[in-house]
Design an enzyme around this catalytic site. Sequence first.
Site, PDB file in Angstrom:
ATOM      1  N   THR A 171       0.826  -1.213   0.000  1.00 54.17           N
ATOM      2  CA  THR A 171       0.000   0.000   0.000  1.00 54.17           C
ATOM      3  C   THR A 171       0.858   1.259   0.000  1.00 54.17           C
ATOM      4  OG1 THR A 171      -0.123  -0.072   2.420  1.00 54.17           O
ATOM      5  CG2 THR A 171      -1.938  -1.094   1.201  1.00 54.17           C
ATOM      6  N   GLY A 220       0.553  -6.127   5.890  1.00 50.44           N
ATOM      7  CA  GLY A 220      -0.067  -7.406   6.237  1.00 50.44           C
ATOM      8  C   GLY A 220       0.126  -7.816   7.678  1.00 50.44           C
ATOM      9  N   GLY A 221       0.343  -6.859   8.566  1.00 57.21           N
ATOM     10  CA  GLY A 221       0.508  -7.177   9.981  1.00 57.21           C
ATOM     11  C   GLY A 221      -0.702  -7.866  10.575  1.00 57.21           C
ATOM     12  N   GLU A 222      -1.868  -7.649   9.981  1.00 60.49           N
ATOM     13  CA  GLU A 222      -3.098  -8.287  10.468  1.00 60.49           C
ATOM     14  C   GLU A 222      -3.230  -9.715   9.961  1.00 60.49           C
ATOM     15  OE1 GLU A 222      -2.745  -4.957  11.865  1.00 60.49           O
ATOM     16  OE2 GLU A 222      -3.024  -4.776   9.715  1.00 60.49           O
ATOM     17  N   TRP A 231       4.704  -0.323   6.041  1.00 60.30           N
ATOM     18  CA  TRP A 231       3.872   0.261   4.993  1.00 60.30           C
ATOM     19  C   TRP A 231       3.751   1.789   5.085  1.00 60.30           C
ATOM     20  CZ3 TRP A 231      -0.535   2.453   7.211  1.00 60.30           C
ATOM     21  CH2 TRP A 231      -0.862   2.005   8.499  1.00 60.30           C
ATOM     22  N   ASN A 249       2.854  -2.912  14.061  1.00 62.87           N
ATOM     23  CA  ASN A 249       2.418  -3.675  15.232  1.00 62.87           C
ATOM     24  C   ASN A 249       2.898  -5.124  15.190  1.00 62.87           C
ATOM     25  OD1 ASN A 249       0.202  -3.696  13.043  1.00 62.87           O
ATOM     26  ND2 ASN A 249      -0.278  -5.511  14.247  1.00 62.87           N
ATOM     27  N   ASP A 273      -2.353  -2.004  19.111  1.00 65.52           N
ATOM     28  CA  ASP A 273      -2.158  -1.792  17.672  1.00 65.52           C
ATOM     29  C   ASP A 273      -1.673  -0.373  17.370  1.00 65.52           C
ATOM     30  OD1 ASP A 273      -2.151  -2.477  14.887  1.00 65.52           O
ATOM     31  OD2 ASP A 273      -4.004  -1.362  14.662  1.00 65.52           O
ATOM     32  N   ASP A 314       0.716   0.999  15.628  1.00 61.76           N
ATOM     33  CA  ASP A 314       1.748   0.897  14.581  1.00 61.76           C
ATOM     34  C   ASP A 314       2.731   2.057  14.633  1.00 61.76           C
ATOM     35  OD1 ASP A 314       0.627  -1.357  13.518  1.00 61.76           O
ATOM     36  OD2 ASP A 314       0.594  -0.613  11.486  1.00 61.76           O
ATOM     37  N   TRP A 317      -7.461  13.272   8.042  1.00 63.54           N
ATOM     38  CA  TRP A 317      -6.815  12.085   7.469  1.00 63.54           C
ATOM     39  C   TRP A 317      -6.114  12.422   6.154  1.00 63.54           C
ATOM     40  CZ3 TRP A 317      -7.463   7.734  10.571  1.00 63.54           C
ATOM     41  CH2 TRP A 317      -6.839   6.571  10.126  1.00 63.54           C
ATOM     42  N   TRP A 357      -8.803   3.684   6.437  1.00 62.08           N
ATOM     43  CA  TRP A 357      -9.343   3.081   7.664  1.00 62.08           C
ATOM     44  C   TRP A 357     -10.531   3.891   8.187  1.00 62.08           C
ATOM     45  CZ3 TRP A 357      -5.810   1.378  12.354  1.00 62.08           C
ATOM     46  CH2 TRP A 357      -6.544   0.508  13.187  1.00 62.08           C
TER      47      TRP A 357
END
Length: 621
Positions: A191, A207-209, A275, A293, A335, A337, A515, A579
């Site tokens: 991303t 892809g930490g999730e 990312w 994270n 979380d 990050d 944002w 998000w």
Amino acid sequence: MHKLLLSTSVGILALFAAGAASADDELLTLQKDARQWALPTGDYANLRHSGLKQITAENVGKLAPAWQFSTGVLRGHEGAPLVLNNVSVTDSSGKTLTTDVMYLHTPFPNIVYALDAKDPAHQILWKYEPKQDPSVVPVMCCDTVNRGLAYGDGKIFLAQADTTLIALDAKTGKLVWSVKNGDPAKGQTSTAAPHVFKDKVLVGIAGGEFGVRGHITAYSVKDGKLVWRGYSMGPDADTLIEPGKTTHLGKPVEKDSGITTWEGDQWQTGGGTTWGWYSYDPELNQIFYGSGNPSTWNPNQRPGDNRWSMTLWSRDLDTGKAKWVYQMTPHDEWDYDGINEVILADQDIGGKKVKTAVHFDRNGFAYTLDRTNGELLVAEKYDPAVNWATKVDLDKSSKTYGRPLVVDKYSTQHNGEDTNTQNVCPAALGSKDEQPATFDPATQLFLVPTNHVCMDYEPFRVSYTAGQPYVGATLEMFPAGKVLGDGTNHTGNFIAWDAKTGKIVWSNKEQFSAWSGAVSTDGGVTFYGTLEGYLKAVDSKTGKELYKYKTPSGIIGNVMTYESAGKQYVAVLSGVGGWAGIGLAAGLSKSNEGLGAVGNYASLANYTALGGVLTVFALPN
């Protein structure tokens, strides 16, 4: 060569023609030319400041849209266009012309456009649309965003969602080379914008999730060959940490710290993805960035400090070897990050000029470090709601030096699995997420888009399966005013920050999280966008709002500015998502969906709708 580079009539054209020119010379020169925006964040240092001053605090109120372009895609539009002046390009009819070119990107499927920025018709000079397997979309964490393009050595670089890094001929849009940086089947996606420093293009992984082990990789700008890769955790051979040489808070890092601070082989699915944004100091030849994270979000499943997730890194550009690291949130429980940008600003501290690295972390603390050695100088809360820790210990003689002092009441580890820890501030999306701040040299202030959001967080046990979500927590987010008890319900602030003292100088409330990335200018004006779709201009010194204009969709893109044919323009992508806007972007409605964000931003649908539009502003003739 440098005389040629400084000539606007030759500029990029000369560099395309002169194969001997190095990407280093080119980009160092380009970023000094305020008329162009050649790097994702404007310059190597991530200052996001422009020397343009045609638009001032006195006349910005007259700003008006000059032209618009629809991207044809309806998901979240993060990042910003690039603009290069006097480029020799081949248009769609095969004709070669020299003009100012805007390079534009979209969310998945990651279309790249080259637009004529000078011609009134702003024709599409060329278009590149990757062929990607749509199965990558469900693996993307928080919308199908992409944060932009990079330029170097006559090429435009794109990190596709499916982790393919491609180099396109900036003149024709033809593919020059491509390389696979990861595997979406294992949850790995891209991303972030790639960054070109000298003769290398750097790219991270998301892809930490999904239990992805984070890494940052340097490829050759010329041919895409892998130069080095540094992992966030694992043995020293993987992290490129040199025991005894690499330091953490001034002390040598112990051997294999990326393994010994994990239980068993958990480091292999440890997260720490990369990312965000990357910066570079050519004098030190060091790059700077943050890791994300640890996996899973359930802290009870991964005892230890979980190094080196949640860490600021300084690496040698040529070898990737780590010079220093600083873990901001050991054993993360929320979380938070650490991927947000590292801004390299030289500041006067204690009567002397210091090469600082400034970082506004998701955890709500703003850090000022000496970037030459990683010394921690300042660590203070930049949102008044932050409550998960009382402070960061700055006493060098203390056993907890450099660590946040965690409050048990808000510790999801302390309260345990299947317990809902309530009123934690900030929420998982942080006091600031990836939306980059700007540094204004005239005021010595950092202008920062922030979130003012808290959460309830309930961890639960989860098992790892490659390519499947590895989260292990349920979240609900809400305005910070609920916790502060001050009667407010706004979820954002746009602030000015003094990184020398760690204090907010001024703060403007925003109804929704800010944002959008900001840009400051020598005209004394700072621009940013809002989630409901406004482009705003404020006085950089006082914060006074000077201008706003409602664009077709919510703004999560980063404002940039450039000059073409002697006129200054301000450009921004609007297209709600990310998000914060995932409810709108993905059609989610349950309050705890979107990793807890949907309920907090439910009312956003009353103010904006999906879109994908570039809007370019200018003063009237």
